[in-house]
Design a protein around this motif. Structure first.
Motif, PDB file in Angstrom:
ATOM      1  N   LEU A  98       0.851  -1.183   0.000  1.00 48.54           N
ATOM      2  CA  LEU A  98       0.000   0.000   0.000  1.00 48.54           C
ATOM      3  C   LEU A  98       0.890   1.237   0.000  1.00 48.54           C
ATOM      4  O   LEU A  98       1.665   1.447   0.934  1.00 48.54           O
ATOM      5  CB  LEU A  98      -0.920   0.008   1.231  1.00 48.54           C
ATOM      6  CG  LEU A  98      -1.667  -1.300   1.544  1.00 48.54           C
ATOM      7  CD1 LEU A  98      -2.564  -1.107   2.756  1.00 48.54           C
ATOM      8  CD2 LEU A  98      -2.469  -1.778   0.337  1.00 48.54           C
ATOM      9  N   PHE A  99       0.766   2.043  -1.029  1.00 50.13           N
ATOM     10  CA  PHE A  99       1.639   3.200  -1.208  1.00 50.13           C
ATOM     11  C   PHE A  99       0.892   4.499  -0.937  1.00 50.13           C
ATOM     12  O   PHE A  99      -0.172   4.748  -1.520  1.00 50.13           O
ATOM     13  CB  PHE A  99       2.171   3.269  -2.642  1.00 50.13           C
ATOM     14  CG  PHE A  99       3.139   2.197  -3.015  1.00 50.13           C
ATOM     15  CD1 PHE A  99       4.508   2.437  -2.974  1.00 50.13           C
ATOM     16  CD2 PHE A  99       2.694   0.946  -3.428  1.00 50.13           C
ATOM     17  CE1 PHE A  99       5.418   1.446  -3.336  1.00 50.13           C
ATOM     18  CE2 PHE A  99       3.589  -0.050  -3.784  1.00 50.13           C
ATOM     19  CZ  PHE A  99       4.956   0.197  -3.734  1.00 50.13           C
ATOM     20  N   ASP A 100       1.468   5.328  -0.072  1.00 48.91           N
ATOM     21  CA  ASP A 100       1.107   6.727  -0.085  1.00 48.91           C
ATOM     22  C   ASP A 100       1.553   7.271  -1.443  1.00 48.91           C
ATOM     23  O   ASP A 100       2.250   6.584  -2.198  1.00 48.91           O
ATOM     24  CB  ASP A 100       1.814   7.438   1.079  1.00 48.91           C
ATOM     25  CG  ASP A 100       1.573   8.924   1.093  1.00 48.91           C
ATOM     26  OD1 ASP A 100       0.401   9.332   0.992  1.00 48.91           O
ATOM     27  OD2 ASP A 100       2.551   9.685   1.191  1.00 48.91           O
ATOM     28  N   LEU A 101       1.199   8.504  -1.766  1.00 46.11           N
ATOM     29  CA  LEU A 101       1.550   9.037  -3.088  1.00 46.11           C
ATOM     30  C   LEU A 101       2.648  10.099  -3.004  1.00 46.11           C
ATOM     31  O   LEU A 101       3.800   9.866  -3.367  1.00 46.11           O
ATOM     32  CB  LEU A 101       0.301   9.618  -3.755  1.00 46.11           C
ATOM     33  CG  LEU A 101       0.499  10.107  -5.188  1.00 46.11           C
ATOM     34  CD1 LEU A 101       0.721   8.940  -6.142  1.00 46.11           C
ATOM     35  CD2 LEU A 101      -0.712  10.933  -5.643  1.00 46.11           C
ATOM     36  N   ASN A 102       2.290  11.257  -2.503  1.00 45.96           N
ATOM     37  CA  ASN A 102       3.224  12.391  -2.486  1.00 45.96           C
ATOM     38  C   ASN A 102       4.339  12.153  -1.484  1.00 45.96           C
ATOM     39  O   ASN A 102       4.092  11.884  -0.314  1.00 45.96           O
ATOM     40  CB  ASN A 102       2.469  13.672  -2.137  1.00 45.96           C
ATOM     41  CG  ASN A 102       1.301  13.919  -3.070  1.00 45.96           C
ATOM     42  OD1 ASN A 102       0.151  13.737  -2.690  1.00 45.96           O
ATOM     43  ND2 ASN A 102       1.585  14.297  -4.298  1.00 45.96           N
ATOM     44  N   THR A 160       6.247   9.622  -1.606  1.00 45.33           N
ATOM     45  CA  THR A 160       6.464   8.173  -1.543  1.00 45.33           C
ATOM     46  C   THR A 160       6.616   7.573  -2.935  1.00 45.33           C
ATOM     47  O   THR A 160       7.498   6.745  -3.171  1.00 45.33           O
ATOM     48  CB  THR A 160       5.290   7.492  -0.816  1.00 45.33           C
ATOM     49  OG1 THR A 160       5.188   8.024   0.506  1.00 45.33           O
ATOM     50  CG2 THR A 160       5.470   5.990  -0.744  1.00 45.33           C
ATOM     51  N   VAL A 161       5.773   7.982  -3.852  1.00 42.58           N
ATOM     52  CA  VAL A 161       5.877   7.573  -5.254  1.00 42.58           C
ATOM     53  C   VAL A 161       6.701   8.598  -6.029  1.00 42.58           C
ATOM     54  O   VAL A 161       7.485   8.252  -6.913  1.00 42.58           O
ATOM     55  CB  VAL A 161       4.468   7.412  -5.869  1.00 42.58           C
ATOM     56  CG1 VAL A 161       4.537   7.227  -7.384  1.00 42.58           C
ATOM     57  CG2 VAL A 161       3.747   6.228  -5.222  1.00 42.58           C
ATOM     58  N   ILE A 219      10.310   8.354  -7.954  1.00 40.48           N
ATOM     59  CA  ILE A 219      11.484   8.235  -7.095  1.00 40.48           C
ATOM     60  C   ILE A 219      12.385   7.139  -7.667  1.00 40.48           C
ATOM     61  O   ILE A 219      11.905   6.112  -8.162  1.00 40.48           O
ATOM     62  CB  ILE A 219      11.061   7.923  -5.649  1.00 40.48           C
ATOM     63  CG1 ILE A 219      10.371   9.155  -5.054  1.00 40.48           C
ATOM     64  CG2 ILE A 219      12.264   7.526  -4.790  1.00 40.48           C
ATOM     65  CD1 ILE A 219       9.826   8.946  -3.651  1.00 40.48           C
ATOM     66  N   ASP A 220      13.677   7.343  -7.626  1.00 41.43           N
ATOM     67  CA  ASP A 220      14.634   6.426  -8.247  1.00 41.43           C
ATOM     68  C   ASP A 220      14.365   4.976  -7.849  1.00 41.43           C
ATOM     69  O   ASP A 220      14.218   4.650  -6.668  1.00 41.43           O
ATOM     70  CB  ASP A 220      16.064   6.796  -7.850  1.00 41.43           C
ATOM     71  CG  ASP A 220      16.545   8.088  -8.494  1.00 41.43           C
ATOM     72  OD1 ASP A 220      15.858   8.586  -9.401  1.00 41.43           O
ATOM     73  OD2 ASP A 220      17.598   8.597  -8.076  1.00 41.43           O
ATOM     74  N   GLY A 221      14.307   4.114  -8.852  1.00 40.93           N
ATOM     75  CA  GLY A 221      14.161   2.684  -8.632  1.00 40.93           C
ATOM     76  C   GLY A 221      12.731   2.204  -8.505  1.00 40.93           C
ATOM     77  O   GLY A 221      12.479   0.988  -8.525  1.00 40.93           O
ATOM     78  N   LEU A 222      11.777   3.115  -8.388  1.00 46.67           N
ATOM     79  CA  LEU A 222      10.396   2.678  -8.131  1.00 46.67           C
ATOM     80  C   LEU A 222       9.784   1.993  -9.346  1.00 46.67           C
ATOM     81  O   LEU A 222       9.042   1.021  -9.191  1.00 46.67           O
ATOM     82  CB  LEU A 222       9.534   3.861  -7.697  1.00 46.67           C
ATOM     83  CG  LEU A 222       8.061   3.522  -7.409  1.00 46.67           C
ATOM     84  CD1 LEU A 222       7.942   2.426  -6.356  1.00 46.67           C
ATOM     85  CD2 LEU A 222       7.290   4.766  -6.982  1.00 46.67           C
TER      86      LEU A 222
END
Length: 214
Positions: free
Chosen positions: A7-11, A13-14, A89-92
């Motif tokens: 479960l991902f937050d957005l701002n 975090t992504v 974000i790098d690698g996501l």
């Protein structure tokens, strides 16, 4: 595998965009008469926009129509400033694809309004990875209340204890803890020491470049 859902937050975090939100809020709040430093503004940046305005100015200071206009004006200013810099974000990107291939269910659980969520997911072409999107409009209670994450888990059909939350904000980590979920803390805006009180964090990351599936 211990976790069946991410479960991902957005701002923050992504995408690493919280400084853009901070600058947009600082300008708006100053124009509205709030004498806050940038760091003080950052401390208020959790939950729904209406809740932020209530924390700063008090309950009932603005009408519902005024809150809506302030919120949209702020988001338009944020989007205009951030659009040229927008990237994952790098690698996501690789991490999402790996999780997708492994059959891990994924959701967005954000206090952002759909106007901003759509702005990010569609411009970065990552909507395909998320089976569920829970926005500010989908919950009655914002983080640190667990509803954002428990609702996402309920729709995904995954037990709370088998969900792993990705968050950049202490209040988001607290929401995960209140839901009985482990969390990964992303240090895009807050340093590790800001999370000292939370025991549900399994690791800290600056980005996703070296993160393996958990």
């Amino acid at each position: 595998m211990k976790y069946g859902a991410y479960l991902f937050d957005l701002n923050g975090t992504v995408i690493d965009d919280m400084h853009f939100h901070g600058r947009a809020w600082k300008k708006i709040l100053s124009e509205l008469g709030a004498d806050l430093t940038y760091d003080e503004v950052v401390l208020q940046m959790y939950g729904k926009n209406a809740e932020l305005l209530e924390r700063v100015f008090g309950a009932g200071h603005f009408s519902d129509a005024e809150v809506e206009k302030i919120s949209i004006d702020k988001e338009k200013a944020y989007q205009e400033a951030y659009r040229p810099e927008m990237k994952l974000i790098d690698g996501l990107g690789a991490f999402l694809e790996k999780a997708h291939q492994a059959g891990i269910k994924m959701a967005i659980g954000s206090a952002a309004i759909p106007f901003n969520i759509d702005f990010i997911l569609d411009n970065l072409n990552i909507r395909k990875y998320f089976d569920v999107i829970v926005s500010a409009d989908d919950v009655d209670k914002s983080k640190p209340h667990p509803q954002t994450f428990t609702k996402a888990a309920d729709i995904l059909g995954v037990e709370y204890s088998k969900c792993l939350v990705f968050e950049d904000a202490p209040k988001g980590i607290e929401a995960a803890a209140n839901a009985g979920m482990d969390a990964v803390a992303i240090t895009t805006l807050h340093p590790e020491e800001d999370f000292f009180r939370y025991s549900n964090i399994i690791t800290f990351i600056a980005n996703y470049s070296e993160l393996e599936l958990l």
